[in-house]
Structure formats: C-alpha cells, structure tokens
Design a protein around this motif. Structure first.
Motif, PDB file in Angstrom:
ATOM      1  N   GLU A  90       0.705  -1.536  -0.318  1.00  0.00           N
ATOM      2  CA  GLU A  90       0.113  -0.088   0.485  1.00  0.00           C
ATOM      3  C   GLU A  90       0.250   1.337  -0.056  1.00  0.00           C
ATOM      4  O   GLU A  90       0.427   2.241  -0.285  1.00  0.00           O
ATOM      5  N   SER A 115       1.809   6.689   0.273  1.00  0.00           N
ATOM      6  CA  SER A 115       0.393   5.496  -0.115  1.00  0.00           C
ATOM      7  C   SER A 115       1.029   5.655  -1.537  1.00  0.00           C
ATOM      8  O   SER A 115       1.432   6.657  -2.083  1.00  0.00           O
ATOM      9  N   LEU A 120      -1.420  -0.078  -4.903  1.00  0.00           N
ATOM     10  CA  LEU A 120      -2.327  -0.952  -4.295  1.00  0.00           C
ATOM     11  C   LEU A 120      -4.021  -1.228  -5.849  1.00  0.00           C
ATOM     12  O   LEU A 120      -4.226  -2.632  -5.395  1.00  0.00           O
ATOM     13  N   ASN A 124      -4.957  -5.362  -6.457  1.00  0.00           N
ATOM     14  CA  ASN A 124      -6.954  -5.503  -5.898  1.00  0.00           C
ATOM     15  C   ASN A 124      -7.378  -5.494  -7.687  1.00  0.00           C
ATOM     16  O   ASN A 124      -7.931  -6.304  -7.253  1.00  0.00           O
TER      17      ASN A 124
END
Length: 815
Positions: A90, A115, A120, A124
């Motif tokens: 992340e 971040s 990320l 996903n």
C-alpha cells in the motif's frame, strides 16, 4: 527395565537439546535496531517488509515485518555499516540513509510512508479467490472455507469430499487406497483413534475448518505414525482488530430435518488477542446397511436400519499475548461432545443355500438408550522468533476423553412357520476414560548456509475401558462373566528429531532428517469373574529410527522436481490389543488380538510441478501389514479380528491440475491411479496373493452467474478397489451442486446446496475365502438439501498475524 531405558533416553535427549539451545542462544553478540513506521496521517503501518542490508555489497542480513503498532526490530550478527529498505503493497518503497551499528539502537524518529495508489490498484485488480484445490510443494490443499457445498455439515463429512480420501463404512480413513493415516488438527495431535476420533470429527462443524492439507511423505519433525500419509485439518480463526463476531446458522433435510449453528469471535487489542467459538448440530441421521453371508450351505441375509439421535456440541476459548516483538504466550481450551440415544434394527433370515427354503429368522435390536463421547483439551504454549532465523517453541497439552454407552439387545429366533423358537436379551454397559498428555519443544537456528531444526516430545495415554454384559431374564439380570472384562492400557512415547535444510546449489536443495522414538505400552486384561484367572499383561517396549530425505531441484521459478523418502510406523490401537470377545449379535463377534505388531512402511515419491500442474509417482512397501479379517467361528457364526497378515505393495500416480476455462469459471482436478498387492496369509494353508488396480477422481468447479450469484459443482468417483485384506470394495460416487449470494457489502451470505444428488455414495463390498462368501452394502443420509446463512459483525477483516515458523506440526490421532 523399560523405565531405566526410557529415563536414560529422556535424560540424554534433554541434555543434548538444552546444550544445543543454550550454546546457540549464547553465540556471538547481535546488535538490534528498533523503530516505527507511520503514514502521513501519523497512523501506524503494519505488515510492511523490512530488510537490513550491509554496505558496500547490499547483502541482506535479516528481515522482519512491522507489527500492529508500526514497530519493528532488525538484528545484525556483527558491527558494521548498514541501511534499511522498507516495502509494502500500500506504500512506496522507502530506503534509509546509511548508519553505523555498534550497539542496540532505538531510532528517535519514525519512518514516514507515502501511499502508492497505483500499486494498490494493480494489486486489487490481480486479486482473486483461492482455488478450491491447490498444490503447494508436497501438499495438496483443499480450501474448505471457499466451498459452498461443504457448509452446514461436519468435518467427517468434509473428509469424504477431500481428494484421495475415503471414509469407509466403519468410519476408518483411507488415503489413496491405504489405511494408516496420520490425522493432525492444526498440526497437532488429537491423541484419539477409532470411534473416539470419529466422534470428535463429527462434533467439529465444517464452518470451523479453513483447509485440509494432504501430504504423502512427512519430514522428521512430524510424528512417525501414518504409513498411508498425513492429513492436516487447519481450523479457521477470526482475524481483525477490535471486536469481530461471525454467526452462521442453517437447516438441512435428507430423511429428517436438521439444524446447525456456529458462532465465533475474536477481540484483539494491542498485544492481547482473545478468541473463541461455539457450535451445535441437532437432528437425526439415518443409515441403511446389511450383509448376505453364505456359510456351510446356509445363506444369512441381514438388512439393518440404523437411526442415530445423537446431538453434537463444541466450544473453544483461548488467548494470545505478545510479551515483546519476539515472544508470544498463549492458552487454549476446547470442549467437544456427542451425546444422545440411537437404535439399530436387524432382521436376519437363514435359508438353505441349495433350495432357498427359509429355516429361521433372527430379529435383533440394539437400543443404545444412553451414549456419550466428550473430549476436553487444554494447551499452553510459548513462541520465540528473532530476525536472525532463531526460533523456539514449547507446548504442553492435557486432555481427557469421557465416553460410554448403555445398550439393550433383545435377540429373538422364529421358526420357518413364524412361531417362536427362542429368545434372549442382553444389556451391555461400556465405559471409557482416556487421559492424554504431551510435552513438546523445538528449536530452529541457522548453520552456515542451511537451517537446523531440533526437537523433543514426550506423550502419554492412559485408557480405562470397562465392558459389562448382562443376561436379562424378566426382571432379573446377571453378569455374563465370559463376556465382561476390564481392559486398562498405558502408552508412553519419547521422541527426538534433528532436521537440516541446505541449498547445495542455486537450484538444488537438500532436506535430511532423523527421528528417534521409544515406545513403551502396557495393556492389562482384568477378568471380572470372582476367583477367576490372574490379570493378563500385554507389554511392548521398543525403539525405532525413522530417516526422512528430500531433494528439490528448481528448474525455473514455476517448474520444480523433487524426490523424497520416508520411513513410518502404525502402532496397534489399544482396542485391537484387547483379546476380549464382543457380541455384535448372536451370529457375529468382534475380538482383539494381543499379538498384533506395529506395521512398518517405506515410501519413495517423485514429484514434478509446472505452473498449475503437479504430477507425482509414489511406491511403498509395508511389512507386518495389519488389517481386520472376517473368519468362520463354529458352524454358523463369524468373528472379526485384526491380524498381521504379511506384506503390502502400493504404487500410485497422481495429478492435480488447475484450469481457468474463462473469466469467472475455474476448474480444479485431482486424480490418482494406484495398484495394491497384498501378499498375505490368514493361517496355515490359507495364503493369498491379491492385487488390483483402482482410481479416484475429484473435480471441483466454481462459476459466476447473473445477479452476483456464485455457483459450485463438485464430483468425486472411487473405482472398485482392494479393501483391508481380501475385500473388494465396489465403486462409489457423489455429485454436489451449490449456490451462494452475498449481501450487505459482503458481510452476509446465503448458501444453498444439494449434496449427493444421484445417491451414489455407497459402501458396497464382497469377499470370498474358503467357503465363506460375504456381500455387504450400505449408505448414509448423504443426499440432502442444505440452506445456510452467515453474517460477519465488527470491523473489516485484516491480514492475520505473521505465522511463526515453529516445528511443532508432528501430532496424530492414535492412542
């Protein structure tokens, strides 16, 4: 004599283990750097991977992951100049400035992590649900938690769906056509066997099972028991910060309505995690089975209707506490119970084999008006692991099993014209108290380029078994001393193992281990007749060495070849050593064998894996092969008893394959073909050389449907196969279909399943021996419709804590 040898064995093992651990913990001074990770909002960053690298060559000296509060700890075995690299799914990768480490250091300022939304998002997109069947190294994994069709039942029923596993009509567990399976629960011993193990697995709901691992050959850190292989049942545990609670409830219907409920929770705050669960299953279960026996020119046909009214309940409560970044202590208490009545009705017709004329009819009933099987187990444990590759674990287990039954058995004979010929009634009272304990420790450390794992274990079983048979005449009852006894059994096993893993080259790895086990057991048959014969002792005192060897060649990252060898043992169960004769009905008996010896197995396996394909070939030889036989007794009776029969040869070829047919449609296939040869002898002039080819096939499919419905279709098939000794098991099959729909942002799910749609899961068999012909059949209430609803309360699920690499995965199910 045995006590002195056992004491010397323990003393030397403990001394060596203590000396090794002490010396290695006291080895050269290490230097530690500690710090914290935070994001831009000053929130702790957990599960980030940290590496300590040496300058100037950037070689990695140690690795660690950040904890829930963002803290971390890294160690170096010497002084020097280093830097830290931090990576996370992340957040962007961070690299510290170089620094000189010559003492334990705590960094004053936290590392700030930015971040990485792009990374990320990519993760996903690539994320996908685990396949129902997976191959990992030498393991085949059945992900029960991902299966729709496995919901709303118990662990014993789930085992029947596991690739290569067959649960026979007596609830014994076979793996790839062989008996002698080592069953682990979370890598640990249940210390139960036979009927006690069956009761425990029946009381364990399927919703508590995360996955089932199948291993053909185990390393030296596992108990040496289990000549057929190892089945490790991994239980699920809720994960998440704060308080989380999962509720599942359902109904099922086959011949009668059944209800099941499971409730689990965990509460994790800072260093303390408390968890627990409760479950129950209420409802009746029906079984139909029978036998046709031809003996001495007579045909005996015995259909039976068996109704089990027992209920199951279970619960767990436990806690883990992190003493610091390297140490954790924990405690767990479990209770599982099966209780309630049951009844069997058997109608045996006796006919003349030549003419078919009816001679007699026997009406027999077993009214189990009281049955109970309760298991209590407590565990305390300690874990240590640092970033230098050193790990230590200690476990202490204590358990108690309380079982028993009360059975009223009327037997009535009728003549061919239907008139009464004779009748007799028996009352049997059976009581079992089993006490279990185990102490185990392991220590792991790095040596040169390899890793060493050493361990000790001491386990014990004390079983008190009382069986009283009463002859009932009207209102009076008298003890039948010839069919009543007390059998007490004690067993102690002391074990030590050493295992070394080392890369021989960039692609070739070696794992070699040696396990030493000393076994002492004492079975004592105590006749209950006043002034009868003296107690009969059955003693065993022996030591075995079990080598384990594995070579792994990594051809490229997704292609590997491995070769393994292992030696294993199956010790006789305490029931099988009891020479007492049990009455099943007036025409059949079961009897133990005090001369039964352990069976020893040697197995070699070659495995090849490529992408999502795993192919393996295994060959094994079992000496002192033991199995239950059915033999003649008098003119019209039979006796069932276990015996060492000779040798068994077993060869198998297995394949596991994953397919992605299209987006949202996945298929997992597992198939095994095997050849069994039994070179056995029932007695003088009764030699047999029996062999047979057989196969098992398991296919699991998952697919996406409209309206966000997920479907699952599973099928298994077992071909005709050679049973324990000379028994031919007929083919069996099962097809299940299930659907699932999630609601409320995936917090709730509704599952509908149809199991054994074509009612093919039967246990039919036949055997032939010297004028005795047996044809058996049977089936359970496997065709059902099940509806289950589950809901998850609390925070969203987070990653589970890092699994500590301890060596305590070496337990099994026998006593």
């Amino acid at each position: 004599m045995h006590r002195s040898k056992l004491s010397l064995f323990l003393f030397l093992s403990v001394l060596i283990h203590f000396f090794t651990s002490t010396c290695l913990f006291a080895q050269s001074r290490s230097y530690t750097v500690q710090g914290k990770l935070q994001d831009r909002q000053q929130q702790a960053v957990e599960h980030a991977l940290l590496s300590l690298l040496r300058l100037p060559d950037s070689s990695v000296l140690s690795k660690s992951s950040s904890r829930r509060d963002g803290s971390f700890s890294l160690s170096a075995p010497f002084q020097g100049k280093f830097f830290i690299r931090i990576s996370s799914l992340e957040f962007k990768t961070v690299q510290s400035a170089s620094f000189y480490l010559d003492k334990d250091t705590i960094l004053a300022r936290p590392f700030i992590m930015d971040s990485d939304a792009k990374q990320l998002a990519e993760v996903n997109i690539k994320a996908q649900e685990p396949a129902l069947l997976q191959a990992s190294g030498n393991k085949l994994i059945y992900n029960v938690g991902e299966s729709i069709n496995a919901k709303g039942t118990n662990t014993l029923e789930v085992l029947k769906k596991t690739p290569g596993v067959i649960v026979e009509r007596d609830n014994s567990i076979d793996l790839n056509g062989r008996k002698g399976v080592l069953v682990l629960i979370n890598g640990k011993n249940s210390y139960l066997q036979g009927e006690e193990l069956t009761s425990y697995l029946r009381s364990l709901p399927s919703s508590n099972v995360k996955s089932i691992e199948i291993m053909s050959n185990g390393s030296a850190q596992y108990d040496a028991a289990g000549t057929a292989g190892i089945i490790n049942i991994k239980l699920a545990k809720p994960a998440g910060n704060g308080f989380n609670l999962n509720l599942s409830t359902g109904l099922s219907y086959g011949l009668t309505l059944k209800q099941n409920t499971e409730l689990s929770f965990n509460s994790r705050q800072d260093k303390l995690n408390v968890f627990g669960n409760y479950s129950h299953a209420f409802g009746n279960n029906a079984y139909r089975y029978g036998m046709t026996r031809t003996q001495d020119d007579k045909v005996f046909q015995s259909p039976t209707l068996d109704t089990d009214y027992r209920k199951t309940m279970g619960g767990t409560i436990g806690a883990d506490y992190e003493l610091d970044s390297r140490q954790t202590i924990g405690a767990v208490f479990n209770l599982n119970a099966v209780f309630g009545p049951g009844i069997t009705d058997t109608r045996t017709t006796i006919r003349d084999a030549a003419s078919g004329l009816l001679l007699n009819t026997l009406i027999a009933q077993n009214d189990y008006y009281q049955q109970n099987a309760s298991r209590y187990n407590a565990n305390v444990n300690y874990r240590f692991q640092d970033s230098l590759g050193r790990a230590f674990s200690f476990d202490a287990d204590y358990g108690y099993f309380d079982g028993g039954s009360k059975n009223l058995q009327p037997n009535t004979y009728y003549k061919a014209d239907g008139s009464l010929e004779s009748s007799s009634t028996y009352r049997s009272l059976n009581k079992r108290d089993i006490y279990l304990y185990a102490l185990a420790s392991t220590y792991q450390f790095n040596v040169a380029k390899g890793k060493v794992n050493v361990g000790l274990k001491l386990s014990g079983v004390s079983a008190d078994n009382g069986f009283i048979n009463r002859l009932v005449k009207g209102t009076e009852e008298s003890i039948d001393y010839g069919r009543s006894n007390q059998f007490d059994y004690k067993e102690r096993i002391a074990a030590a193992f050493a295992q070394y893993q080392v890369p021989l080259s960039a692609k070739l790895k070696l794992e070699a281990g040696l396990r030493l086990e000393h076994t002492y057991s004492l079975g004592q048959l105590v006749p209950l007749a006043p002034g009868g014969q003296a107690p009969e002792d059955i003693k065993r005192d022996y030591t075995n060495i079990f080598p384990a060897l594995s070579l792994n060649y990594q051809i490229h990252p997704e292609q590997a070849l491995s070769l393994s060898y292992g030696k294993r043992i199956d010790r006789p169960s305490y029931q099988n050593l009891n020479p007492f004769e049990y009455l099943l009905d007036e025409l059949s008996f079961w009897k133990g064998n005090p001369f039964l010896q352990p069976q020893i197995n040697h197995k070699a396996e070659l495995m090849y894996s490529f992408h999502q394909t795993v192919i393996s070939f295994a060959y094994s030889l079992t000496n002192n092969y033991a199995a239950q036989i059915t033999d003649t007794l008098q003119v019209n009776k039979v006796v069932m008893m276990p015996k060492n029969l000779g040798k068994q040869y077993h060869a198998s070829l297995s394949i596991a394959q994953q397919f992605k047919i299209k987006e949202g449609w996945n298929l997992s296939l597992s198939a095994t073909g095997y050849h069994v040869r039994n070179k056995i002898a029932f007695g003088l002039y009764r030699d047999f050389d029996l062999s047979r080819y057989a196969a098992t096939l398991n296919v699991q499919q998952t697919f996406r449907m409209p309206l966000k419905i997920k479907g699952e279709l599973s099928a298994l098939y077992n071909s005709p196969r050679l049973g324990g000794s000379n028994e031919i098991m007929k083919n069996s099959s099962q097809i299940d279909l299930g659907f699932q729909r999630n609601f409320f942002q995936d917090r709730a799910s509704l599952k509908l399943a149809f199991t054994d749609i074509f009612r093919g899961n039967n246990w039919d068999s036949k055997s032939r021996m010297n004028g005795l012909y047996l044809d058996s059949y049977g089936n359970a209430e496997s065709r059902q419709v099940r509806l289950n609803f589950s809901y998850r309360f609390g925070g969203a699920k987070v990653k589970e804590r890092q699994q500590r690499d301890n060596g305590l995965k070496n337990e099994t199910q026998r006593l």
